[in-house]
Design an enzyme around this catalytic site. Sequence first.
Site, PDB file in Angstrom:
ATOM      1  N   HIS A  72       3.082 -15.349   3.284  1.00 17.53           N
ATOM      2  CA  HIS A  72       3.989 -14.536   4.106  1.00 17.53           C
ATOM      3  C   HIS A  72       4.310 -15.364   5.334  1.00 17.53           C
ATOM      4  CE1 HIS A  72       4.847 -10.317   6.009  1.00 17.53           C
ATOM      5  NE2 HIS A  72       5.736 -11.222   6.384  1.00 17.53           N
ATOM      6  N   LYS A 115      -3.072 -14.607  -1.183  1.00 17.16           N
ATOM      7  CA  LYS A 115      -1.898 -14.271  -0.379  1.00 17.16           C
ATOM      8  C   LYS A 115      -2.314 -14.269   1.082  1.00 17.16           C
ATOM      9  CE  LYS A 115       2.021 -11.081  -0.071  1.00 17.16           C
ATOM     10  NZ  LYS A 115       2.049 -10.800   1.371  1.00 17.16           N
ATOM     11  N   GLN A 125      -4.505  -7.139  -6.982  1.00 21.85           N
ATOM     12  CA  GLN A 125      -4.861  -7.670  -5.673  1.00 21.85           C
ATOM     13  C   GLN A 125      -6.154  -7.029  -5.183  1.00 21.85           C
ATOM     14  OE1 GLN A 125      -3.064  -6.873  -1.663  1.00 21.85           O
ATOM     15  NE2 GLN A 125      -2.484  -9.041  -1.782  1.00 21.85           N
ATOM     16  N   GLY A 133       8.449 -12.718   2.790  1.00 21.62           N
ATOM     17  CA  GLY A 133       8.807 -12.321   4.141  1.00 21.62           C
ATOM     18  C   GLY A 133      10.293 -12.411   4.404  1.00 21.62           C
ATOM     19  N   GLY A 134      10.939 -11.261   4.605  1.00 25.19           N
ATOM     20  CA  GLY A 134      12.329 -11.240   5.005  1.00 25.19           C
ATOM     21  C   GLY A 134      13.330 -11.639   3.948  1.00 25.19           C
ATOM     22  N   MET A 150       0.829  -1.195   0.000  1.00 29.65           N
ATOM     23  CA  MET A 150       0.000   0.000   0.000  1.00 29.65           C
ATOM     24  C   MET A 150       0.871   1.255   0.000  1.00 29.65           C
ATOM     25  SD  MET A 150      -3.123  -0.875  -0.218  1.00 29.65           S
ATOM     26  CE  MET A 150      -3.926   0.683   0.156  1.00 29.65           C
ATOM     27  N   CYS A 198      -3.411  -8.954   5.144  1.00 30.54           N
ATOM     28  CA  CYS A 198      -3.223  -7.616   5.723  1.00 30.54           C
ATOM     29  C   CYS A 198      -3.876  -7.548   7.102  1.00 30.54           C
ATOM     30  CB  CYS A 198      -3.823  -6.554   4.808  1.00 30.54           C
ATOM     31  SG  CYS A 198      -3.608  -4.868   5.450  1.00 30.54           S
TER      32      CYS A 198
END
Length: 329
Positions: free
Chosen positions: A169, A137, A68, A210-211, A17, A98
């Site tokens: 994620h 997702k 999305q 993620g990461g 976002m 989210c």
Amino acid sequence: MSLPIANPWTLCVAPMMDWTDRHCRYFHRLLAPHARLYTEMVTTGAIVHGDRARHLDFDAAEHPLALQLGGHEPGELAQCARIGADWGYDEINLNVGCPSDRVQSGRFGACLMREPALVADCVAAMRAVVPIPVTVKCRIGVDEQDDYEDLHRFAEILVGAGLETLIVHARKAWLHGLSPKENREIPPLNYERVYRLKQEFPPLAIIINGGIVDADAAQAHCATVDGVMLGRAAYHDPFVLARGEQALFGTPLPDRDEVLQRMRPYVEAHLARGGALNHIARHILGLYLGLPGARSFRRSLSEHMHQAGADFRVIERALAGMSEHARAA
């Protein structure tokens, strides 16, 4: 170096976002020709009742590109998926990850992990009306729903609805007590849980998120799962996308100065339509991260891109100042 067999999701850029707008995606495409790009999350209400062109327009160069969606009502999601497919998108992705309060109040995002049957109905409704892939997702868990068995059941129900690609994620989401920013940093990463999901659902394409901050990590993950999705690293250090593209597809690294020159016609067209330079320039601040003079480039661009009448010459002056700084170092 042997490269993995590429699939459409080998390298993806996460929907973020306020970051992955159309200007950001155009820039990212120049760095990673094969990457799959994602829009910011767009709610079903914004598409049904809002300015569709503002939310959905994109440049043809952005393909392959996924839309999305945020929502929970199967009929509305199906309507928006059909609109997205007709608009030219290559994929419809449902946000089930989210954790923000605004998203929770609308009964979508990560809170939907508690309702896998509803998510399955949403997936089935969208798949019934579009010829393009419908993906989800999600997180690895939410609040106290944090056992692997919960994630397995979630995936199992979605596969039963026809889901073929799941982006995970590898952090759980805390819906209360942590901000969206903290939810991206505090819950520990658990890659092994995502790997196990792939082992137990071999036909399901699993994309890990993620990461992931560099090309080596991307390559390592692709030995176990079907693809990687980069988020904040790709935004703050955009050239990581070019390195990932090289590692996963064998594409030669582009010259950063040439990337900026290739942006010039796009920038000038945007300005001719009445747009402002900062709409685009804010996304390129990190292009030279780690190189001599990068701080000078960012500072010059940040100071001048908001000025009235700012045009591509602002970028050129920032680049020239960076070169002078590097020569003096």
